[in-house]
Scaffold this active site. Sequence first.
Site, PDB file in Angstrom:
ATOM      1  N   ASP A 121       0.782  -1.152  -0.077  1.00  0.00           N
ATOM      2  CA  ASP A 121       0.034  -0.343   0.097  1.00  0.00           C
ATOM      3  C   ASP A 121       0.850   1.105   0.005  1.00  0.00           C
ATOM      4  O   ASP A 121       0.408   2.385   0.457  1.00  0.00           O
ATOM      5  CB  ASP A 121      -1.086   0.078   1.266  1.00  0.00           C
ATOM      6  CG  ASP A 121      -2.254  -0.531   0.970  1.00  0.00           C
ATOM      7  OD1 ASP A 121      -2.479  -0.942  -0.103  1.00  0.00           O
ATOM      8  OD2 ASP A 121      -3.100  -0.352   1.856  1.00  0.00           O
ATOM      9  N   ASP A 154      -7.989  -7.160  12.986  1.00  0.00           N
ATOM     10  CA  ASP A 154      -7.933  -8.392  13.303  1.00  0.00           C
ATOM     11  C   ASP A 154      -8.764  -8.820  14.584  1.00  0.00           C
ATOM     12  O   ASP A 154      -9.084 -10.197  14.819  1.00  0.00           O
ATOM     13  CB  ASP A 154      -6.138  -8.497  13.831  1.00  0.00           C
ATOM     14  CG  ASP A 154      -5.953  -7.241  14.614  1.00  0.00           C
ATOM     15  OD1 ASP A 154      -6.632  -6.597  15.032  1.00  0.00           O
ATOM     16  OD2 ASP A 154      -4.562  -7.140  15.036  1.00  0.00           O
TER      17      ASP A 154
END
Length: 565
Positions: A145, A298
């Site tokens: 990214d 997560d």
Amino acid sequence: MAAYFRGWHFGTPDLQLQHLYTLTNPFVVKGLFDSLYSKWVLIRIEYLAPPLQFLANACIILFLIQSLDRLILCLGCFWIKLRKIKPVPKQSLVDLESGDGDGYFPMVLVQIPMCNEKEVYQQSIAAVCNLDWPKGKLLIQVLDDSDDPITVSLIKDEVHKWQQNGANILYRHRVIREGYKAGNLKSAMNCSYVKDYEFVAIFDADFQPNPDFLMRTVPHFKDNEELGLVQARWSFVNKDENLLTRLQLINLAFHFEVEQQVNGIFLNFFGFNGTAGVWWIKALEESGGWLERTTVEDMDIAVRAHLHGWKFIFLNDVECQCELPESYEAYRKQQHRWHSGPMQLFRLCLPAIIRSKISIWKKANMIFLFFLLRKLILPFYSFTLFCIILPMTMFIPEATLPSWVVCYVPATMSFLNILPAPKSFPFIVPYLLFENTMSVTKFNAMISGLFQLGSAYEWVVTKKSGRSSEGDLISLVDIEPKHQRGSSEPNLEEMREEIKQQEQRASKKKKHNRIYTKELALAFLLLTASARSLLSAQGIHFYFLLFQGISFLLVGLDLIGEQVV
């Protein structure tokens, strides 16, 4: 010392201000002073002390509940050690040199999400490309990214090197960083070829798994239809770099060896750490996949998977090397995200937890222990009790805190925290003081996440130093090429030289100290309260306030850890 030589002994709370009355007309000054002081005492007794004492008592109760939870976790860990309990795969390890044979080698996808992390990309890619797994059943995705053209070019060239040397590795770059890490992973899972893979292993850019990582984690999925996640423990290449990294080690050692291991053994649930774990792709898909609604994607996927009935395994004996933040600024931003995100998630997940079909005990564990006690109550009482109420009781003595709250219980809890990292025992006092100091950041993050304030969705990639790069790459020289993996090492000498040049350029940059106003303001409050305690014979409170004030002062002046470039 000044108080002692003035005759202000610790045996009495009398400040011995009689000498003030002799400076002018003693009757006028004494009368005015007594009048003002009596009004101040009345205000304290009637209006200030009752609410302060009530808040103090409430925080003490929360403190004791949280301490009891921590004690139970430690007893659970002791029981695991005593009985030698650990997850054992049904499939034993197979030597790849002898061929596949009857071994269990499903299709595995490995993902390395990264963003502008030029200090560590080489070591993570090299480590993953040296994983022991059949070449035809392993695909590596480098999910970049980065918005820095130089970093993009470096990572792309690195991937190309490993492709030329036979590694099954692909490079994916997103121009628009929508959703940050969650969006990156979600985008990668939408690739058409992912349907051919059964499991996905995730490693952040600074993680370097050992070659046998997949061999020790994936076999746990064999004949275990309820298992959704296998999580490995983190180890740290720079744990002895400075005082800040040593203190972080204490916290994380307790988190993995006690919290994760106990919850994994007895509940089959814990928060996914976002890296160094293997997911069954079916579990990810049935749980809704990666979502971009919080900064803790997560934990989000772990909670949703648990609500769908999936079980987790934590392997305390499987370690994956990574890097700790070495500057206070980097650590502070990391902790802000780690404590703001869970509160965002709690707001979003509470209705789903209540409606879920899991048992009442599991619902209670998730709501009251996993979220409220360990994510909300802990930073709340730690900040309120030790940073606000305690110094205020020095100025409002009608409200009191007993010595066992200030000294004995915190010391006991710190001792329990440090047991998983016994070599850190000399740092037990700095650890206790630093944890209270960090409560400012954690409390602020918790409030931001709970009430959806502006900083709640702040996402800053934790800065890496890359100090471990050279040593890790040199160690790869000794690894002989394993042709069944279809990978070999690229030009390591060139990689080492490039890393040295980067370190030299970084060392020439001027570093400076930041100023943290919140920490400095609390340092002033605590040090002033310690002086008041000295004059009022408050015993152990004086020492705690003094050293806690110094701790806030050091952090406020950015004198712990590396300075920011």
